[in-house]
Write a protein that holds these residues in place. Structure first.
Motif, PDB file in Angstrom:
ATOM      1  N   VAL A 107      56.939  92.469  14.361  1.00 29.90           N
ATOM      2  CA  VAL A 107      57.808  93.732  14.534  1.00 29.90           C
ATOM      3  C   VAL A 107      57.927  92.704  15.806  1.00 29.90           C
ATOM      4  N   ARG A 108      57.798  91.688  16.150  1.00 25.57           N
ATOM      5  CA  ARG A 108      58.689  90.462  16.581  1.00 25.57           C
ATOM      6  C   ARG A 108      60.459  90.857  16.258  1.00 25.57           C
ATOM      7  N   GLY A 109      60.939  91.553  17.464  1.00 25.19           N
ATOM      8  CA  GLY A 109      62.279  91.689  18.159  1.00 25.19           C
ATOM      9  C   GLY A 109      63.021  93.099  17.344  1.00 25.19           C
ATOM     10  N   ARG A 110      61.707  93.486  17.681  1.00 23.69           N
ATOM     11  CA  ARG A 110      61.950  94.893  17.229  1.00 23.69           C
ATOM     12  C   ARG A 110      61.016  95.684  18.953  1.00 23.69           C
ATOM     13  N   PHE A 111      59.881  95.166  18.914  1.00 24.27           N
ATOM     14  CA  PHE A 111      59.299  95.780  19.891  1.00 24.27           C
ATOM     15  C   PHE A 111      59.404  95.192  21.155  1.00 24.27           C
ATOM     16  N   THR A 112      58.771  95.690  22.557  1.00 27.73           N
ATOM     17  CA  THR A 112      58.348  94.790  23.666  1.00 27.73           C
ATOM     18  C   THR A 112      57.671  95.836  24.444  1.00 27.73           C
ATOM     19  N   VAL A 113      56.337  95.005  24.757  1.00 32.09           N
ATOM     20  CA  VAL A 113      55.439  95.328  25.497  1.00 32.09           C
ATOM     21  C   VAL A 113      56.051  95.313  27.294  1.00 32.09           C
ATOM     22  N   ALA A 114      55.833  95.470  27.798  1.00 33.22           N
ATOM     23  CA  ALA A 114      55.850  94.870  29.210  1.00 33.22           C
ATOM     24  C   ALA A 114      54.848  96.334  30.154  1.00 33.22           C
ATOM     25  N   LYS A 115      54.723  95.423  31.297  1.00 36.02           N
ATOM     26  CA  LYS A 115      54.568  96.581  32.145  1.00 36.02           C
ATOM     27  C   LYS A 115      55.271  97.743  32.944  1.00 36.02           C
ATOM     28  N   GLY A 116      54.683  98.693  33.447  1.00 37.54           N
ATOM     29  CA  GLY A 116      54.960  99.945  33.667  1.00 37.54           C
ATOM     30  C   GLY A 116      55.761  99.756  35.716  1.00 37.54           C
ATOM     31  N   THR A 117      56.208 100.636  35.655  1.00 38.25           N
ATOM     32  CA  THR A 117      56.230 101.082  37.241  1.00 38.25           C
ATOM     33  C   THR A 117      55.894 101.289  37.311  1.00 38.25           C
ATOM     34  N   ALA A 118      54.987 102.612  36.639  1.00 42.55           N
ATOM     35  CA  ALA A 118      53.697 103.574  37.182  1.00 42.55           C
ATOM     36  C   ALA A 118      52.319 102.586  37.265  1.00 42.55           C
ATOM     37  N   ARG A 119      51.484 102.628  38.276  1.00 40.47           N
ATOM     38  CA  ARG A 119      50.503 101.314  38.653  1.00 40.47           C
ATOM     39  C   ARG A 119      49.977 101.900  36.939  1.00 40.47           C
ATOM     40  N   ASN A 120      49.658 101.240  36.326  1.00 36.03           N
ATOM     41  CA  ASN A 120      48.134 100.835  35.879  1.00 36.03           C
ATOM     42  C   ASN A 120      48.867 101.385  34.414  1.00 36.03           C
ATOM     43  N   THR A 121      49.944 100.393  33.946  1.00 37.10           N
ATOM     44  CA  THR A 121      50.722 101.324  32.449  1.00 37.10           C
ATOM     45  C   THR A 121      51.343 100.512  32.327  1.00 37.10           C
ATOM     46  N   VAL A 122      50.984  99.826  31.111  1.00 34.06           N
ATOM     47  CA  VAL A 122      52.182  98.759  29.944  1.00 34.06           C
ATOM     48  C   VAL A 122      52.709  99.917  29.119  1.00 34.06           C
ATOM     49  N   TYR A 123      53.893  99.529  29.059  1.00 37.45           N
ATOM     50  CA  TYR A 123      54.254 100.043  27.684  1.00 37.45           C
ATOM     51  C   TYR A 123      54.907  99.717  26.870  1.00 37.45           C
ATOM     52  N   LEU A 124      54.645  99.915  25.828  1.00 33.44           N
ATOM     53  CA  LEU A 124      55.254  99.318  24.042  1.00 33.44           C
ATOM     54  C   LEU A 124      56.493 100.154  23.314  1.00 33.44           C
ATOM     55  N   GLN A 125      57.530  99.283  23.507  1.00 36.42           N
ATOM     56  CA  GLN A 125      58.850  99.872  23.268  1.00 36.42           C
ATOM     57  C   GLN A 125      59.180  99.515  22.380  1.00 36.42           C
ATOM     58  N   MET A 126      59.308 100.619  21.222  1.00 35.34           N
ATOM     59  CA  MET A 126      59.217 100.349  19.731  1.00 35.34           C
ATOM     60  C   MET A 126      60.859 100.537  18.979  1.00 35.34           C
ATOM     61  N   ASP A 127      61.232 100.035  18.537  1.00 32.91           N
ATOM     62  CA  ASP A 127      62.632 100.023  18.165  1.00 32.91           C
ATOM     63  C   ASP A 127      63.118 100.656  16.961  1.00 32.91           C
TER      64      ASP A 127
END
Length: 126
Positions: free
Chosen positions: A63-83
């Motif tokens: 998934v490297r290069g296509r997915f991005t993980v980051a802490k969200g602006t919402a408290r206690n949330t982590v996102y996984l953006q999948m492109d």
């Protein structure tokens, strides 16, 4: 501690989805969230992880290069953006919490995570 993964769905190849992992009963300030997936007939695969205390992320080669993980602006949330999703990305996606301080080399190892949420289904198909 409760974890809730959401954001899955049906998408065409080349499309995008953003998964969210929301934690309750626990602050994510000094821990790690891992993302795992399991396709029918396949073993569970660690695909991405994020350490909240130093913003270090790790990705599986698939998934490297296509997915991005980051802490969200919402408290206690982590996102996984999948492109640029592919049919082989189809599966049940889980997020999990490590309450320790996982080392970089073990961030994709399911044995490092103590709490797991319910999965969210991702289907990539035309």
């Amino acid at each position: 501690v409760q974890l809730q993964a959401s954001g899955g769905g049906l998408v065409e190849p080349g499309g995008s989805l953003r998964l969210s992992c929301a934690a309750s009963g626990f602050r994510l300030d000094y821990h790690a969230i891992g993302w795992f997936r399991q396709a029918p007939g396949s073993e569970r695969e660690g695909i991405s992880a994020f350490r909240t205390w130093d913003a270090v992320s790790n990705y599986a080669d698939s998934v490297r290069g296509r997915f991005t993980v980051a802490k969200g602006t919402a408290r206690n949330t982590v996102y996984l953006q999948m492109d640029n999703l592919r049919p082989e990305d189809t599966g049940l996606y889980y997020c999990a919490l490590d309450v320790g301080h996982v080392t970089y080399t073990r961030m994709l190892d399911a044995d490092e995570y103590q709490f797991w949420g319910q999965g969210t289904q991702v289907t990539v198909s035309s």
